[in-house]
Enzyme design. Sequence first.
Site, short mmCIF file in Angstrom:
data_model
loop_
_atom_site.label_atom_id
_atom_site.label_comp_id
_atom_site.label_asym_id
_atom_site.label_seq_id
_atom_site.Cartn_x
_atom_site.Cartn_y
_atom_site.Cartn_z
N GLU A 97 9.16 -12.88 0.41
CA GLU A 97 8.54 -14.21 0.65
C GLU A 97 8.07 -14.98 -0.48
OE1 GLU A 97 5.87 -11.86 4.03
OE2 GLU A 97 4.95 -13.03 2.51
N CYS A 110 4.59 -19.73 -5.07
CA CYS A 110 3.97 -18.43 -5.39
C CYS A 110 5.31 -17.31 -5.09
CB CYS A 110 2.80 -18.07 -4.36
SG CYS A 110 2.63 -16.51 -4.26
N CYS A 117 5.69 -2.68 -2.16
CA CYS A 117 4.74 -2.44 -3.37
C CYS A 117 4.26 -1.23 -3.30
CB CYS A 117 3.73 -3.54 -3.31
SG CYS A 117 2.42 -3.32 -4.62
N CYS A 121 -2.98 -1.07 -2.33
CA CYS A 121 -4.23 -1.66 -1.94
C CYS A 121 -4.66 -1.69 -0.47
CB CYS A 121 -4.39 -3.04 -2.50
SG CYS A 121 -4.26 -2.98 -4.34
N CYS A 124 -4.12 -4.91 2.00
CA CYS A 124 -2.82 -5.75 1.85
C CYS A 124 -1.76 -5.37 2.42
CB CYS A 124 -2.55 -5.51 -0.04
SG CYS A 124 -1.29 -6.59 -0.33
N GLY A 164 4.57 -7.35 -4.28
CA GLY A 164 4.79 -6.67 -5.49
C GLY A 164 3.88 -6.77 -6.67
N GLU A 165 3.86 -5.61 -7.46
CA GLU A 165 2.91 -5.80 -8.80
C GLU A 165 3.96 -6.25 -9.78
OE1 GLU A 165 -0.16 -5.55 -9.82
OE2 GLU A 165 0.62 -5.61 -11.75
N SER A 196 -0.38 -12.45 -11.86
CA SER A 196 -1.54 -11.63 -11.05
C SER A 196 -1.13 -10.20 -11.06
CB SER A 196 -1.83 -12.27 -9.65
OG SER A 196 -3.01 -11.53 -8.93
N SER A 219 -6.67 -8.81 -10.39
CA SER A 219 -7.22 -8.48 -9.11
C SER A 219 -8.31 -7.51 -9.09
CB SER A 219 -6.22 -7.87 -8.03
OG SER A 219 -5.25 -9.01 -7.86
N LEU A 220 -9.60 -7.78 -9.38
CA LEU A 220 -10.75 -6.99 -9.51
C LEU A 220 -11.28 -6.31 -8.26
CD1 LEU A 220 -12.19 -5.84 -12.03
CD2 LEU A 220 -13.93 -7.50 -11.82
N HIS A 221 -11.73 -7.21 -7.44
CA HIS A 221 -12.22 -7.01 -6.15
C HIS A 221 -13.31 -6.17 -5.87
CE1 HIS A 221 -8.75 -9.21 -5.13
NE2 HIS A 221 -7.85 -8.12 -5.12
N ASN A 295 -8.02 -12.26 3.91
CA ASN A 295 -7.11 -12.57 5.00
C ASN A 295 -6.73 -11.08 5.99
OD1 ASN A 295 -5.45 -14.28 6.38
ND2 ASN A 295 -4.90 -15.01 4.39
N CYS A 338 0.02 -12.19 1.84
CA CYS A 338 1.22 -11.61 1.40
C CYS A 338 1.71 -10.63 1.97
CB CYS A 338 0.96 -10.64 -0.21
SG CYS A 338 -0.29 -11.27 -1.22
N1 SAH Z 1 -0.17 -7.13 -7.20
C1 SAH Z 1 -0.47 -8.31 -7.59
C2 SAH Z 1 -0.05 -9.60 -7.05
C3 SAH Z 1 -0.16 -9.76 -5.70
S1 SAH Z 1 -1.48 -9.79 -4.54
C4 SAH Z 1 -2.00 -8.09 -7.73
O1 SAH Z 1 -2.57 -7.25 -7.17
O2 SAH Z 1 -2.69 -8.88 -8.14
C5 SAH Z 1 -2.02 -11.35 -4.81
C6 SAH Z 1 -3.68 -11.45 -4.72
O3 SAH Z 1 -4.03 -11.28 -3.30
C7 SAH Z 1 -4.15 -10.23 -5.19
O4 SAH Z 1 -5.44 -10.53 -5.65
C8 SAH Z 1 -4.50 -9.53 -3.98
O5 SAH Z 1 -5.53 -8.22 -4.22
C9 SAH Z 1 -4.74 -10.43 -2.99
N2 SAH Z 1 -4.62 -9.98 -1.69
C10 SAH Z 1 -3.75 -9.11 -0.90
N3 SAH Z 1 -3.88 -8.82 0.30
C11 SAH Z 1 -5.00 -9.94 0.57
C12 SAH Z 1 -5.63 -10.01 1.65
N4 SAH Z 1 -5.17 -9.52 3.06
N5 SAH Z 1 -6.75 -10.88 1.62
C13 SAH Z 1 -6.98 -11.53 0.73
N6 SAH Z 1 -6.60 -11.08 -0.29
C14 SAH Z 1 -5.45 -10.28 -0.45
#
Ligand code: SAH
Length: 355
Positions: A97, A110, A117, A121, A124, A164-165, A196, A219-221, A295, A338
């Site tokens: 996508e 994007c 991937c 996570c 995701c 993907g990463e 990212s 992507s710390l979270h 999301n 994503c």
């Molecule tokens: N693999 C990379 C890039 C792809 S994800 C990374 O981890 O950064 C892009 C961003 O969207 C990341 O910060 C990821 O953690 C976040 N993300 C993925 N799924 C999500 C969701 N369902 N809701 C909100 N953020 C999400």
Amino acid sequence: MTEENNDKIDIKSMNYDEVKEYVKSINEKPFRAKQLYEWIHKNLVLSFDEMTNLSKDFRVKLDKSCTIEGARVIKRQTSADGTSKFLMRLSDGNTVESVLMKYKHGNSVCISTQVGCRMGCRFCASTVGGLIRSLKTSEMLDQIYEIQRITGERVSNVILMGIGEPLDNYDNVVRFIRMLSDENGLNVSQRNITLSTCGLVDRLRKLVDEHLTITIAISLHAPNDELRKEMMPIANKYTIAEIMDACRYYIEKTGRRITFEYSMVEGKNDTKECAMQLVNLLRGMNCHVNLIPLNPVEGRMGKRSKGADIQGFKLVLEKNHINVTIRREMGSDIDAACGQLRNKNKGGKMHEGEF
Ligand code: SAH
């Protein structure tokens, strides 16, 4: 690096110097290299036959031994806010996508860097089904080229934040960034490219040594390892302290600001205590925090934080002088998280005629 596709040379993944070498190796005049490179990366043609200032012989020769096939759009969904999501078909039938967001300052795309991937996570959608394969450079470039071809408008910002990463596809991604910013191609400024990553520390340090001027988003979270491990398996491999060290190295070497992404999951990482821990982690650092309302993805972890909690979290950061924004939501009515669109269309590879 010339990858082969159906025994043909993937010439769209070759950088300018490699195209020059290639043109020389098949006994064509050196100035043909620039013409050829520009047809592919500036004029964005889809066949050698369209390269009208090259001799018919040369074009036939190219067509026999090379391919410029990368990715083709097979589905487009446009949101009420103008955001479009594209499903792209790769030459082996896999799909990824890409998202086009229109801003006053220009068009942002994007892109995906892998089919699937393997980072896992928990919230995701992209990681469901694991990693199928990494994308070739040509397949990343073509996501942008296709969107530019279809809209007729220039893409000025590119973010590597789709499926993907990116740092798990390191060589092709670095090549992609260099070729995208090449003045013989689309010449997108590296300052307008954001990568990212979930924080593959060794690769991140290596990336610093590439001397690129892109923006890095981490992507710390979560503000502590314990919580991060619950959300992201990669936290078992690298600690937050290691990520922070690598980020400081990046800031020191490049003078560029780092973005930290923080997806907000209700009752999990959205408390005031978490906000304060985050403050302590980032205090004094040249950075910016992007709060992303989760999301929610069916079958994946978590609910979206309540608006009041997101605001409260933001306030704690602001009071402590940390730059923070809440990500503007775009395209949530079109499966813009994503991996959602790809998952919906799964259950088989897609074929061209299905668009
Ligand atoms: N693999 C990379 C890039 C792809 S994800 C990374 O981890 O950064 C892009 C961003 O969207 C990341 O910060 C990821 O953690 C976040 N993300 C993925 N799924 C999500 C969701 N369902 N809701 C909100 N953020 C999400």
